[in-house]
Design an enzyme around this catalytic site. Structure first.
Site, PDB file in Angstrom:
ATOM      1  N   ASN A 526       0.535  -1.567   0.024  1.00 41.39           N
ATOM      2  CA  ASN A 526       0.056  -0.278  -0.004  1.00 41.39           C
ATOM      3  C   ASN A 526       0.859   1.386   0.390  1.00 41.39           C
ATOM      4  O   ASN A 526       0.216   2.320  -0.485  1.00 41.39           O
ATOM      5  CB  ASN A 526      -1.012   0.099   1.257  1.00 41.39           C
ATOM      6  CG  ASN A 526      -2.354  -0.840   1.640  1.00 41.39           C
ATOM      7  OD1 ASN A 526      -2.835  -1.157   0.678  1.00 41.39           O
ATOM      8  ND2 ASN A 526      -2.081  -2.234   2.165  1.00 41.39           N
ATOM      9  N   PHE A 527       1.838   1.137   0.495  1.00 44.18           N
ATOM     10  CA  PHE A 527       2.863   2.193   0.707  1.00 44.18           C
ATOM     11  C   PHE A 527       4.715   2.345  -0.090  1.00 44.18           C
ATOM     12  O   PHE A 527       4.778   3.019  -0.111  1.00 44.18           O
ATOM     13  CB  PHE A 527       3.349   2.892   2.226  1.00 44.18           C
ATOM     14  CG  PHE A 527       1.452   2.398   2.273  1.00 44.18           C
ATOM     15  CD1 PHE A 527       0.889   3.665   3.290  1.00 44.18           C
ATOM     16  CD2 PHE A 527       0.960   1.199   3.965  1.00 44.18           C
ATOM     17  CE1 PHE A 527       0.347   3.351   3.727  1.00 44.18           C
ATOM     18  CE2 PHE A 527       0.474   1.314   4.424  1.00 44.18           C
ATOM     19  CZ  PHE A 527      -0.517   2.306   4.241  1.00 44.18           C
ATOM     20  N   VAL A 530       8.606  -2.121  -4.426  1.00 45.42           N
ATOM     21  CA  VAL A 530       9.556  -2.871  -4.611  1.00 45.42           C
ATOM     22  C   VAL A 530      10.309  -3.645  -5.364  1.00 45.42           C
ATOM     23  O   VAL A 530       9.589  -4.656  -5.723  1.00 45.42           O
ATOM     24  CB  VAL A 530       9.668  -4.566  -3.279  1.00 45.42           C
ATOM     25  CG1 VAL A 530      10.314  -5.401  -3.507  1.00 45.42           C
ATOM     26  CG2 VAL A 530       9.034  -3.986  -1.853  1.00 45.42           C
ATOM     27  N   LYS A 545      13.277  -1.515  -1.495  1.00 40.90           N
ATOM     28  CA  LYS A 545      11.902  -1.361  -1.253  1.00 40.90           C
ATOM     29  C   LYS A 545      11.437   0.069  -1.083  1.00 40.90           C
ATOM     30  O   LYS A 545      12.536   0.660  -0.265  1.00 40.90           O
ATOM     31  CB  LYS A 545      10.913  -1.675   0.335  1.00 40.90           C
ATOM     32  CG  LYS A 545      10.276  -1.524   0.415  1.00 40.90           C
ATOM     33  CD  LYS A 545       9.747  -2.218   2.094  1.00 40.90           C
ATOM     34  CE  LYS A 545       8.367  -2.150   2.733  1.00 40.90           C
ATOM     35  NZ  LYS A 545       7.839  -2.529   3.466  1.00 40.90           N
ATOM     36  N   ASP A 637       1.728  -7.611  12.937  1.00 45.02           N
ATOM     37  CA  ASP A 637       1.358  -7.592  10.948  1.00 45.02           C
ATOM     38  C   ASP A 637       1.678  -9.107  10.237  1.00 45.02           C
ATOM     39  O   ASP A 637       1.375  -8.508   9.710  1.00 45.02           O
ATOM     40  CB  ASP A 637       1.443  -6.570  10.677  1.00 45.02           C
ATOM     41  CG  ASP A 637       0.366  -6.386   8.985  1.00 45.02           C
ATOM     42  OD1 ASP A 637      -1.104  -6.874   9.157  1.00 45.02           O
ATOM     43  OD2 ASP A 637       0.533  -5.594   8.097  1.00 45.02           O
ATOM     44  N   LYS A 639       1.139 -12.161   8.598  1.00 45.29           N
ATOM     45  CA  LYS A 639      -0.400 -12.649   7.866  1.00 45.29           C
ATOM     46  C   LYS A 639       1.259 -13.436   6.755  1.00 45.29           C
ATOM     47  O   LYS A 639       2.111 -12.347   6.706  1.00 45.29           O
ATOM     48  CB  LYS A 639      -1.305 -11.662   7.145  1.00 45.29           C
ATOM     49  CG  LYS A 639      -0.292 -10.854   6.445  1.00 45.29           C
ATOM     50  CD  LYS A 639      -1.533  -8.966   6.674  1.00 45.29           C
ATOM     51  CE  LYS A 639      -0.431  -7.785   6.366  1.00 45.29           C
ATOM     52  NZ  LYS A 639      -1.596  -6.882   5.627  1.00 45.29           N
ATOM     53  N   ASN A 642       3.108 -10.992   4.584  1.00 44.54           N
ATOM     54  CA  ASN A 642       4.260 -10.946   5.465  1.00 44.54           C
ATOM     55  C   ASN A 642       5.343 -11.642   5.417  1.00 44.54           C
ATOM     56  O   ASN A 642       6.302 -11.339   6.062  1.00 44.54           O
ATOM     57  CB  ASN A 642       3.971  -9.781   6.822  1.00 44.54           C
ATOM     58  CG  ASN A 642       3.323  -7.891   5.961  1.00 44.54           C
ATOM     59  OD1 ASN A 642       3.340  -7.585   4.983  1.00 44.54           O
ATOM     60  ND2 ASN A 642       2.227  -8.182   5.970  1.00 44.54           N
ATOM     61  N   ASP A 660       8.213  -6.728   6.589  1.00 47.06           N
ATOM     62  CA  ASP A 660       7.492  -5.529   6.628  1.00 47.06           C
ATOM     63  C   ASP A 660       7.129  -5.998   8.420  1.00 47.06           C
ATOM     64  O   ASP A 660       6.163  -6.121   8.952  1.00 47.06           O
ATOM     65  CB  ASP A 660       6.577  -6.199   6.104  1.00 47.06           C
ATOM     66  CG  ASP A 660       5.349  -4.826   5.769  1.00 47.06           C
ATOM     67  OD1 ASP A 660       5.972  -3.738   6.443  1.00 47.06           O
ATOM     68  OD2 ASP A 660       4.284  -4.684   5.015  1.00 47.06           O
ATOM     69  N   THR A 677      -5.031  -7.393  10.694  1.00 43.04           N
ATOM     70  CA  THR A 677      -5.210  -7.140   9.400  1.00 43.04           C
ATOM     71  C   THR A 677      -6.318  -8.076   9.836  1.00 43.04           C
ATOM     72  O   THR A 677      -6.185  -8.578  10.724  1.00 43.04           O
ATOM     73  CB  THR A 677      -4.439  -7.779   8.656  1.00 43.04           C
ATOM     74  OG1 THR A 677      -3.870  -6.941   7.816  1.00 43.04           O
ATOM     75  CG2 THR A 677      -5.102  -7.960   7.288  1.00 43.04           C
TER      76      THR A 677
HETATM   77  N1  LIG Z   1      12.882  -8.960   0.949  1.00 44.60           N
HETATM   78  C1  LIG Z   1      12.039  -9.506  -0.225  1.00 44.60           C
HETATM   79  N2  LIG Z   1      12.346 -10.264  -1.537  1.00 44.60           N
HETATM   80  C2  LIG Z   1      11.291 -10.521  -2.162  1.00 44.60           C
HETATM   81  N3  LIG Z   1       9.950  -9.789  -2.307  1.00 44.60           N
HETATM   82  C3  LIG Z   1      10.261  -8.475  -1.404  1.00 44.60           C
HETATM   83  C4  LIG Z   1      10.665  -8.178  -0.411  1.00 44.60           C
HETATM   84  N4  LIG Z   1      10.316  -7.631   0.508  1.00 44.60           N
HETATM   85  C5  LIG Z   1       9.180  -7.281   0.006  1.00 44.60           C
HETATM   86  N5  LIG Z   1       8.461  -8.208  -1.095  1.00 44.60           N
HETATM   87  C6  LIG Z   1       7.616  -7.975  -2.311  1.00 44.60           C
HETATM   88  O1  LIG Z   1       6.868  -6.872  -2.483  1.00 44.60           O
HETATM   89  C7  LIG Z   1       5.870  -7.290  -1.226  1.00 44.60           C
HETATM   90  C8  LIG Z   1       5.376  -5.598  -0.351  1.00 44.60           C
HETATM   91  O2  LIG Z   1       6.755  -4.998   0.123  1.00 44.60           O
HETATM   92  P1  LIG Z   1       5.783  -5.217   1.929  1.00 44.60           P
HETATM   93  O3  LIG Z   1       4.709  -5.680   2.180  1.00 44.60           O
HETATM   94  O4  LIG Z   1       7.355  -4.611   2.652  1.00 44.60           O
HETATM   95  O5  LIG Z   1       5.586  -3.795   1.043  1.00 44.60           O
HETATM   96  P2  LIG Z   1       4.482  -2.214   2.311  1.00 44.60           P
HETATM   97  O6  LIG Z   1       3.610  -1.458   0.935  1.00 44.60           O
HETATM   98  O7  LIG Z   1       5.225  -2.313   3.826  1.00 44.60           O
HETATM   99  O8  LIG Z   1       3.224  -3.506   2.497  1.00 44.60           O
HETATM  100  P3  LIG Z   1       2.012  -3.340   3.711  1.00 44.60           P
HETATM  101  O9  LIG Z   1       1.230  -2.636   2.068  1.00 44.60           O
HETATM  102  O10 LIG Z   1       1.587  -4.433   3.888  1.00 44.60           O
HETATM  103  O11 LIG Z   1       2.162  -2.030   4.195  1.00 44.60           O
HETATM  104  C9  LIG Z   1       5.499  -8.194  -0.836  1.00 44.60           C
HETATM  105  O12 LIG Z   1       4.130  -9.153  -0.551  1.00 44.60           O
HETATM  106  C10 LIG Z   1       6.439  -8.814  -1.022  1.00 44.60           C
HETATM  107  O13 LIG Z   1       6.255  -9.872  -2.301  1.00 44.60           O
END
Ligand SMILES: Nc1ncnc2c1ncn2[C@@H]1O[C@H](COP(=O)(O)OP(=O)(O)OP(=O)(O)O)[C@@H](O)[C@H]1O
Length: 783
Positions: A526-527, A530, A545, A637, A639, A642, A660, A677
């Site tokens: 959502n924010f 990656v 990220k 969180d 789930k 994550n 996350d 969640t």
């Molecule tokens: N270290 C990593 N290696 C591989 N894929 C990753 C990695 N970190 C994140 N991802 C991929 O990117 C997606 C989004 O990452 P992340 O959950 O950190 O984002 P977020 O914006 O913080 O999520 P949320 O919406 O829960 O806030 C993950 O669901 C995963 O598929």
């Protein structure tokens, strides 16, 4: 049953700020594991010479003395040897004292495991002490023969020439004193384990001679604690009982108590070892009775017609029981019953919830208590834990009986087939009816049992569905990108997607652009977006990220918290943070890369996993949680979205890593912010009664359930939040047929313990690892 309407996404919880959620104030500590253990200091030349002169053969040359029995002996010697340091008693007594110290006697030193530092300096200290006192030749000779002191000293004394002796002695004294720090009386210091109210503490002698550096004390404490309690790593910090950090050995005061913390754990202000003292008087006065066999049970007071039960015997028998040889003289010293060593405890104690019936007017109060390795190192500790739960008017629980009226006399009895117990204080137990349950009591117990072991029911209606993924954009498409090689070129499609998200790749921080080649988008939350990136030098892939700050207006502190928490962590099942760059528009995090995507997508592909596969995943998750929780950090969180996974060629999950940390925070007092969640949210969050670390265990319980059957235990048919939350708060869920028909009782039992509505009795993350199903045979690669 009141709860506020739940927000769709956790960061929207406005109440959180009003409630003043406790946020982490984590010091910016880089990788805490970099503080690797420091080896004992090398010997200086003069120390080496002293060692040679002392003709001492050591069996272990690089570690300070510290087996429990050695320490116990040294503590005894401490009293005796204190006279050496004061120089105020007769030489005869001193010599006896010197002889009583194993490190000074040639024979005993040869076989002793006493460490080098201690031996050398103790010998030196004794010699120094002796030469300051006018010796009688015979007694001095005894000393010299005993410790093998150098030739000059021996000759001097044997000649009985006081002048020559004085000269030689002065020579030795000079040499010794030039090569070491002045002798200081060892201090008796008691150490507790941070946050462990049940650990009775360990008392050890601390002197500059024994510990030449703070690190050698840490090393010893780590070893001693490991023998008795589970610790998450090495001892790295010592606190006063008020939480002040100790930074030098000299600050440790004789007779005082301190708290050892491992890794970067913050000080936990609790009442240390309040539990063991009051029960100490339960110890059996007849010490010879301390080694009763496992099977020994005194007959029931009802069966043999006696009207009272000997509470002293109860505690004392407990003191023997299964402990036997495992009695730890130092750590168990303040307790009525011995603390079992870890290996022995492993074979007796396993996590379980017991039901307690408090003696009193019928219908009696019925409570539950979680017993595990932390609160059950000895029989007395269990009695203390029971005391705290049942709160008898008469004070401490002194007698416990099974449902059939058999007295519970040893630790193992709490972990056998019986899981319902009657708790008594000092009152008489003379009525057989006491052990009969009234209908109301029976009903209450049935209800508890049902909540623990939910029987299979047939599901009426369509098969429940998984909730939709909480991370939105094109996850399936990005999932594909995990597989694509090479990744050192970003494709146009990804550039377009990044532009759409407001990210201009030309504005990437130079430190990232220069070091890494951009690859494809592999995920978006959502924010954040990656990307897969690759180290230009060695080709190692990482994940970048990019958190769009504009999407987190007013919640920037969550980004800071995520970075602060991640910097503290180093664990094989937690994504590690490699680099962070904070810029005005975005925060950039370079993370360890995990190739198999997230668990949500894996569940979507596979639908349901075998028990073996689920066991691998839950072990990895529980060990990550146990690590976090040992540092009092709650993730909040947990789930499938994550949890990132590595897959083998057959698509089996071989590795699972927690990611996350946007909502993670330290728990120093109950938290109230409603976040998480919906499907995974614990009842105490919804009830707003205050929550802590155990919400993560609840979420993991939901995940384990999903892994096995493909849908969550609490669902609402039309995706409405209110009925979903009502179901969660009710705590009622089932293992419906046919979806659960081939799934064993072991994992059902574990799930039931993880999904306990009452966080007090809900398993801890350590308990998950200790549960028999988790410990079971595990062929990681079989389906
Ligand atoms: N270290 C990593 N290696 C591989 N894929 C990753 C990695 N970190 C994140 N991802 C991929 O990117 C997606 C989004 O990452 P992340 O959950 O950190 O984002 P977020 O914006 O913080 O999520 P949320 O919406 O829960 O806030 C993950 O669901 C995963 O598929």
């Amino acid at each position: 049953m009141r709860y506020r309407k739940y927000r769709k996404y956790s960061w929207n919880s406005d109440e959180s700020s009003a409630r003043q959620t406790t946020r982490m104030e984590v010091q910016t500590v880089n990788n805490h594991l970099n503080n690797s253990l420091i080896s004992p200091p090398a010997l200086s030349q003069s120390q080496q010479a002293q060692l040679n002169n002392s003709i001492i053969t050591l069996s272990r040359s690089n570690s300070p003395a510290s087996s429990n029995s050695e320490i116990e002996k040294e503590l005894q010697d401490l009293d005796l040897n204190s006279s050496l340091n004061s120089g105020s008693v007769s030489l005869g007594a001193e010599l006896n004292n010197c002889k009583s110290n194993g490190s000074l006697s040639g024979a005993s030193t040869t076989s002793s495991t006493t460490g080098l530092t201690t031996s050398v300096t103790t010998a030196a200290a004794a010699a120094a002490a002796c030469v300051t006192i006018k010796p009688t030749s015979s007694s001095t000779e005894a000393l010299i023969n005993g410790n093998g002191a150098d030739a000059a000293t021996t000759n001097a004394v044997n000649n009985s020439s006081s002048a020559a002796a004085a000269a030689a002695v002065a020579q030795v004294k000079k040499r010794i004193s030039s090569s070491r720090t002045p002798t200081r009386k060892a201090r008796r210091i008691k150490f507790y384990r941070n946050g462990d109210r049940f650990y009775p503490g360990i008392t050890i002698p601390v002197s500059n001679e024994r510990y030449r550096s703070f690190e050698s004390l840490f090393e010893d404490l780590t070893r001693l604690l490991e023998d008795n309690v589970k610790i998450p790593g090495a001892v790295r910090t010592i606190y006063t009982m008020c939480g002040k950090k100790i930074s030098t050995l000299d600050e440790l005061e004789d007779g005082q108590s301190y708290v050892c913390s491992c890794n970067n754990e913050n000080f936990k202000k609790i009442e240390y070892n309040t539990s063991s003292q009051p029960l100490a008087n339960l110890t059996l006065s007849n010490k010879t009775n301390n080694r009763l066999s496992k099977t020994y049970r005194p007959s029931s007071p009802l069966k043999n017609g006696t009207t009272t039960y000997n509470s002293g015997a109860g505690g004392g028998v407990a003191g023997g029981g299964v402990a036997g040889n495992g009695t730890n003289v130092t750590t168990g010293a303040t307790n009525g019953s011995p603390v079992l060593k870890l290996s022995e405890r492993d074979s007796v104690v396993h996590p379980r919830i017991v039901t307690l019936i408090r003696n009193g007017t019928k219908p009696r109060n019925i409570m539950r208590l979680l017993l595990n390795k932390r609160n059950s190192p000895s029989f007395d500790h269990v009695l203390t834990a029971i005391t705290q739960v049942v709160r008898l008017d008469t004070g401490y629980v002194r007698k416990v009986f099974t449902l059939s009226g058999s007295p519970v006399v040893q630790l193992a009895d709490f972990f056998g087939p019986d899981d319902i117990f009657f708790a008594y204080g000092t009152e008489r137990v003379n009525n057989p009816d006491d052990f009969k349950l009234e209908p109301d009591e029976h009903k209450a117990i049935q209800a508890i049992r049902k909540s623990l072991r939910t029987a299979g029911t047939t599901y009426k209606g369509p098969k429940p569905k998984m909730p939709v993924k909480s991370k939105n954009l094109n996850s399936a498409k990005h999932q594909q990108n995990h597989k694509q090689e090479p990744c050192d070129q970003i494709v146009d499609e990804d550039l377009a997607a990044l532009n759409e998200s407001g990210i201009d790749t030309s504005e990437l921080p130079s430190v990232i652009r220069e070091r890494y080649a951009l690859g494809q988008i592999i995920g978006d939350g959502n924010f954040a977006v990656v990307l897969k990136i690759k180290d230009r030098q060695n080709g190692v892939p990482y994940a970048l990220k990019i958190i769009d700050k504009s999407k987190c207006k007013g919640k920037e502190h969550y980004i800071d918290a995520e970075v602060r928490v991640m910097k503290k962590l180093q664990h094989p099942h937690i994504i590690s943070l490699v680099m962070d760059v904070d810029q005005q528009a975005n925060m950039y995090l370079v993370l360890e890369y995990v190739s198999g995507g997230d668990l949500f997508d894996a569940i979507t592909r596979v639908t349901r996993f075998s028990e073996n596969q689920s066991r691998v995943m839950i072990k990895h998750l529980a060990s990550a949680m146990a690590y976090l929780h040992s540092m009092s950090i709650v993730h909040r969180d947990i789930k499938p979205e994550n949890l990132l996974v590595e897959l083998d060629a057959n698509g089996y999950v071989t590795e699972l890593k927690l990611a996350d940390f946007g909502l993670a925070c330290e728990v120093t007092e109950p938290l109230y912010a409603v976040c998480g969640t919906p499907t995974y949210v614990a009842p105490e969050i919804l009830m707003e009664t205050g929550y802590g670390l155990k919400i993560d265990v609840w979420a993991a319980g939901i995940i384990l359930y999903i892994l096995l059957c493909g849908f969550p235990p609490f669902v609402s048919p039309d995706n409405q939040q209110e009925p979903l939350f009502d179901a969660i708060i009710s705590g009622v869920y089932e293992f419906p047929e046919p979806y659960w028909s081939d799934i064993g009782d072991g994992v059902r039992d574990l799930i039931a313990n993880m999904l306990q509505s009452d966080p007090e009795v809900r398993f801890t993350s350590e308990d998950i690892l200790d549960h028999y199903w988790t410990l079971g045979e595990c062929n990681e690669y079989s389906s």
